[in-house]
Design a protein around this motif. Sequence first.
Motif, PDB file in Angstrom:
ATOM      1  N   GLU A   1     -40.624 -98.547 -17.787  1.00 18.56           N
ATOM      2  CA  GLU A   1     -40.411 -99.829 -17.119  1.00 18.56           C
ATOM      3  C   GLU A   1     -41.283-100.889 -17.770  1.00 18.56           C
ATOM      4  OE1 GLU A   1     -40.629-101.892 -12.664  1.00 18.56           O
ATOM      5  OE2 GLU A   1     -41.371 -99.850 -12.985  1.00 18.56           O
ATOM      6  N   LEU A   2     -40.687-102.030 -18.068  1.00 21.71           N
ATOM      7  CA  LEU A   2     -41.429-103.206 -18.509  1.00 21.71           C
ATOM      8  C   LEU A   2     -41.231-104.320 -17.486  1.00 21.71           C
ATOM      9  CD1 LEU A   2     -40.828-103.200 -22.380  1.00 21.71           C
ATOM     10  CD2 LEU A   2     -42.763-102.284 -21.089  1.00 21.71           C
ATOM     11  N   ASN A   3     -41.843-105.457 -17.752  1.00 28.16           N
ATOM     12  CA  ASN A   3     -41.930-106.528 -16.759  1.00 28.16           C
ATOM     13  C   ASN A   3     -40.673-107.399 -16.709  1.00 28.16           C
ATOM     14  OD1 ASN A   3     -42.973-108.234 -14.838  1.00 28.16           O
ATOM     15  ND2 ASN A   3     -44.722-108.890 -16.036  1.00 28.16           N
TER      16      ASN A   3
ATOM     17  N   TYR B   1     -33.980-106.515 -17.494  1.00 30.25           N
ATOM     18  CA  TYR B   1     -33.064-106.473 -18.635  1.00 30.25           C
ATOM     19  C   TYR B   1     -33.717-105.752 -19.820  1.00 30.25           C
ATOM     20  CZ  TYR B   1     -30.031-107.932 -22.433  1.00 30.25           C
ATOM     21  OH  TYR B   1     -29.183-107.922 -23.515  1.00 30.25           O
ATOM     22  N   VAL B   2     -34.984-106.061 -20.078  1.00 35.15           N
ATOM     23  CA  VAL B   2     -35.681-105.410 -21.192  1.00 35.15           C
ATOM     24  C   VAL B   2     -35.828-103.922 -20.914  1.00 35.15           C
ATOM     25  CG1 VAL B   2     -37.782-105.390 -22.579  1.00 35.15           C
ATOM     26  CG2 VAL B   2     -36.868-107.566 -21.737  1.00 35.15           C
ATOM     27  N   THR B   3     -36.167-103.575 -19.690  1.00 33.44           N
ATOM     28  CA  THR B   3     -36.284-102.160 -19.338  1.00 33.44           C
ATOM     29  C   THR B   3     -34.987-101.423 -19.634  1.00 33.44           C
ATOM     30  OG1 THR B   3     -37.914-102.613 -17.607  1.00 33.44           O
ATOM     31  CG2 THR B   3     -36.682-100.542 -17.444  1.00 33.44           C
ATOM     32  N   ARG B   4     -33.868-102.012 -19.279  1.00 37.73           N
ATOM     33  CA  ARG B   4     -32.578-101.337 -19.463  1.00 37.73           C
ATOM     34  C   ARG B   4     -32.131-101.302 -20.918  1.00 37.73           C
ATOM     35  NH1 ARG B   4     -31.665-104.656 -15.028  1.00 37.73           N
ATOM     36  NH2 ARG B   4     -30.455-106.145 -16.288  1.00 37.73           N
TER      37      ARG B   4
ATOM     38  N   ARG C   1     -40.880-105.601 -31.308  1.00 35.97           N
ATOM     39  CA  ARG C   1     -40.115-106.764 -30.852  1.00 35.97           C
ATOM     40  C   ARG C   1     -39.689-106.622 -29.387  1.00 35.97           C
ATOM     41  NH1 ARG C   1     -34.788-105.187 -34.518  1.00 35.97           N
ATOM     42  NH2 ARG C   1     -33.808-103.820 -32.962  1.00 35.97           N
ATOM     43  N   SER C   2     -40.367-105.758 -28.632  1.00 33.37           N
ATOM     44  CA  SER C   2     -40.021-105.571 -27.226  1.00 33.37           C
ATOM     45  C   SER C   2     -40.478-106.739 -26.369  1.00 33.37           C
ATOM     46  CB  SER C   2     -40.651-104.287 -26.687  1.00 33.37           C
ATOM     47  OG  SER C   2     -42.068-104.421 -26.609  1.00 33.37           O
ATOM     48  N   GLY C   3     -41.437-107.520 -26.849  1.00 33.10           N
ATOM     49  CA  GLY C   3     -42.034-108.586 -26.055  1.00 33.10           C
ATOM     50  C   GLY C   3     -43.407-108.234 -25.530  1.00 33.10           C
ATOM     51  N   LEU C   4     -43.785-106.944 -25.555  1.00 31.92           N
ATOM     52  CA  LEU C   4     -45.145-106.574 -25.171  1.00 31.92           C
ATOM     53  C   LEU C   4     -46.127-107.277 -26.094  1.00 31.92           C
ATOM     54  CD1 LEU C   4     -44.865-102.730 -24.521  1.00 31.92           C
ATOM     55  CD2 LEU C   4     -45.614-104.446 -22.860  1.00 31.92           C
ATOM     56  N   GLN C   5     -47.169-107.824 -25.513  1.00 30.86           N
ATOM     57  CA  GLN C   5     -48.131-108.558 -26.320  1.00 30.86           C
ATOM     58  C   GLN C   5     -49.092-107.617 -27.032  1.00 30.86           C
ATOM     59  OE1 GLN C   5     -49.914-111.912 -24.279  1.00 30.86           O
ATOM     60  NE2 GLN C   5     -48.120-112.142 -22.968  1.00 30.86           N
TER      61      GLN C   5
ATOM     62  N   ASN D   1     -43.385-111.464 -23.893  1.00 28.80           N
ATOM     63  CA  ASN D   1     -42.871-112.577 -24.685  1.00 28.80           C
ATOM     64  C   ASN D   1     -41.381-112.357 -24.913  1.00 28.80           C
ATOM     65  OD1 ASN D   1     -45.810-112.934 -25.025  1.00 28.80           O
ATOM     66  ND2 ASN D   1     -45.204-114.441 -26.528  1.00 28.80           N
ATOM     67  N   ALA D   2     -40.770-113.209 -25.714  1.00 22.71           N
ATOM     68  CA  ALA D   2     -39.320-113.160 -25.885  1.00 22.71           C
ATOM     69  C   ALA D   2     -38.868-111.824 -26.464  1.00 22.71           C
ATOM     70  CB  ALA D   2     -38.865-114.301 -26.792  1.00 22.71           C
ATOM     71  N   PHE D   3     -37.914-111.226 -25.822  1.00 19.51           N
ATOM     72  CA  PHE D   3     -37.351-109.941 -26.251  1.00 19.51           C
ATOM     73  C   PHE D   3     -36.549-110.126 -27.536  1.00 19.51           C
ATOM     74  CE2 PHE D   3     -33.880-106.637 -25.309  1.00 19.51           C
ATOM     75  CZ  PHE D   3     -34.624-105.576 -25.818  1.00 19.51           C
ATOM     76  N   ARG D   4     -36.851-109.333 -28.530  1.00 15.71           N
ATOM     77  CA  ARG D   4     -36.151-109.273 -29.821  1.00 15.71           C
ATOM     78  C   ARG D   4     -36.269-110.545 -30.671  1.00 15.71           C
ATOM     79  NH1 ARG D   4     -30.732-105.988 -27.856  1.00 15.71           N
ATOM     80  NH2 ARG D   4     -31.772-103.963 -27.618  1.00 15.71           N
ATOM     81  N   SER D   5     -36.976-111.544 -30.214  1.00 19.73           N
ATOM     82  CA  SER D   5     -37.155-112.723 -31.053  1.00 19.73           C
ATOM     83  C   SER D   5     -38.623-113.092 -31.201  1.00 19.73           C
ATOM     84  CB  SER D   5     -36.374-113.917 -30.499  1.00 19.73           C
ATOM     85  OG  SER D   5     -36.801-114.244 -29.197  1.00 19.73           O
ATOM     86  N   SER D   6     -39.514-112.165 -30.822  1.00 18.65           N
ATOM     87  CA  SER D   6     -40.942-112.360 -31.054  1.00 18.65           C
ATOM     88  C   SER D   6     -41.511-111.056 -31.605  1.00 18.65           C
ATOM     89  CB  SER D   6     -41.668-112.737 -29.756  1.00 18.65           C
ATOM     90  OG  SER D   6     -41.561-111.704 -28.790  1.00 18.65           O
ATOM     91  N   TYR D   7     -42.558-111.184 -32.380  1.00 15.97           N
ATOM     92  CA  TYR D   7     -43.225-110.020 -32.966  1.00 15.97           C
ATOM     93  C   TYR D   7     -44.650-109.959 -32.446  1.00 15.97           C
ATOM     94  CZ  TYR D   7     -45.681-107.129 -36.392  1.00 15.97           C
ATOM     95  OH  TYR D   7     -46.464-106.169 -36.986  1.00 15.97           O
ATOM     96  N   HIS D   8     -44.996-108.861 -31.798  1.00 19.83           N
ATOM     97  CA  HIS D   8     -46.355-108.639 -31.318  1.00 19.83           C
ATOM     98  C   HIS D   8     -46.688-107.161 -31.504  1.00 19.83           C
ATOM     99  CE1 HIS D   8     -46.706-112.631 -29.565  1.00 19.83           C
ATOM    100  NE2 HIS D   8     -45.481-112.467 -29.099  1.00 19.83           N
TER     101      HIS D   8
END
Length: 544
Positions: free
Chosen positions: A154-156, A159-162, A173-177, A204-211
């Motif tokens: 589970e993430l926050n 939609y990302v979790t699923r 690129r999941s958005g996790l910082q 952060n943004a799913f699939r459009s940010s790199y962390h």
Amino acid sequence: MTSGSVFPTRRTLLRTAGVGVAGMPLLAAGRLPRQPASAVPSALLPAPPAFVPPLLDRAKVDRALARLDGFAGDALDRTGLPGLAVAVVYQDEVLYSKGFGVREAGKPGGVTPDTVFQVASVSKPLASTVIAGVVGQQVIAWTDPVVKYNRDFELNDGYVTRNATFADLLSHRSGLQTGAGDLLEDLGFGRDYILSHLHQQPLNAFRSSYHYSNFGYTEGGQAAADAMGSSWEDLADGILFRKLGMASSSYRLADYEKAADRAVLHVPVGDRQWAAKYRRDPDAEAPAGGASSSVRDLAQWLRLQLGNGTYGGEPVIDAAALQTTHVPHSVSGPASAPAARSRFYGLGWNVSYDDEGRVQLGHSGAFNLGAATAVSMLPGEQLAIVCLTNGRPQGIAEAINADFMDTAQNGTPTVDWLPFIAGIFRQQDEADKPEVDYAKVPANPAPAGPNRRYTGTYDNPYYGPLVVFEEGGGLAMRMGPEDRQTTFALTHFDGDTFSFESIGENGNGLAGALFAEPRRGSSPQLTLDFYDRTGLGTFTKGGR
């Protein structure tokens, strides 16, 4: 470390910065501006080459090998680093495998090609190789949502979790910082606890940010193991290590610690002086940072990488699944100018391209508690190098790899790599310093209240309970998992603010403990600024 460990020549560095070799701006990395698509019939456009022809040969590689002994020895002399080991693979042959220095400062045991090091984040490309093995068996697909195999994931964001896939987690690129979960690990929490609390981390943004996220990556590895009905550690043994005869390699801290020929961790304690002060337990993040290995073992893994999944003429990892790890999935460093190049992250690999269009793959590993490692590959040239060191990262492993690759391609190094990369690492160290220097107590600090104002139990859903208590007439606090709690002495700083010494891999000196009196209808609170990087570091006092 997030930067790649195949470093360019000075010429390429200028290109990356958007500056030509003669100081003139470049367009499209030295090419003429492209015409609009409508201006050139597509049938007349040349097809890109299927591959870039090799530019190296054995004589050029031998010339670089002849320099390795001297450069590695000089690196030890110039830095005082206790020890390191290096291996080079070319055209499926291990041409070089050697150790330098000692396993522990002040003791006689020398480093050999069989000396086992903690490899830190070089664990990531090892892990993606293992997961590629699971993909090749068609148990999972890179595009499968991980929740399909770990129902507790589970993430926050629902939609990302699923929808978060193995490729999303392994390419950051999941958005996790960056750092999500790392401070829980420093406190001693285990993998299950940390993964089950990632949903509290903001995204952060799913699939459009790199962390860069150790525990996002760990979740991908763990879900692959879940799909196989195995532990991660056993999965790596069965899919990779045993098949390649990597008998000194493991994802278990216990295996590293029982190895007789083992390099211990060191940190600098003065000019060219190093000391073995810390133990680093990375079991919680094993897929992302928990591997240990020798350069003799890792050379066999590099043969597999350069051989498209074959080893000794036998297929071990599916070639298509492995190749997927080598291609860009995230933009890790967007170009800063029109003529500059972007940098990419694959699945466990930093991916970039040189002036000749050749793909460069690399990864660094770093434990601030005392290890630094780097692997670099030019797959089109069938050339790779790995360097393992037993000291806090200062760019030494990266410099050795860069000097070798530079010499192989240019005859002599075009950059004095050791001070050049050391400067980059010093800049990073400066950037990581805390915003408030709690060592500089105000000249006239406001007095603290009585101890009873601060003592008690404070609750936090992410870090768990924290207890503030009297000790030796002053204050201390205790937090962490019940079986591995850490006690921090609290030193008065100013008013209701105290300081404490931060700990672990991410520790960076003194941090602040800020007590706040309750407002009407609320409870007293304590905020630990070191643990509040993503807004999760406030604890609420119970009993009111």
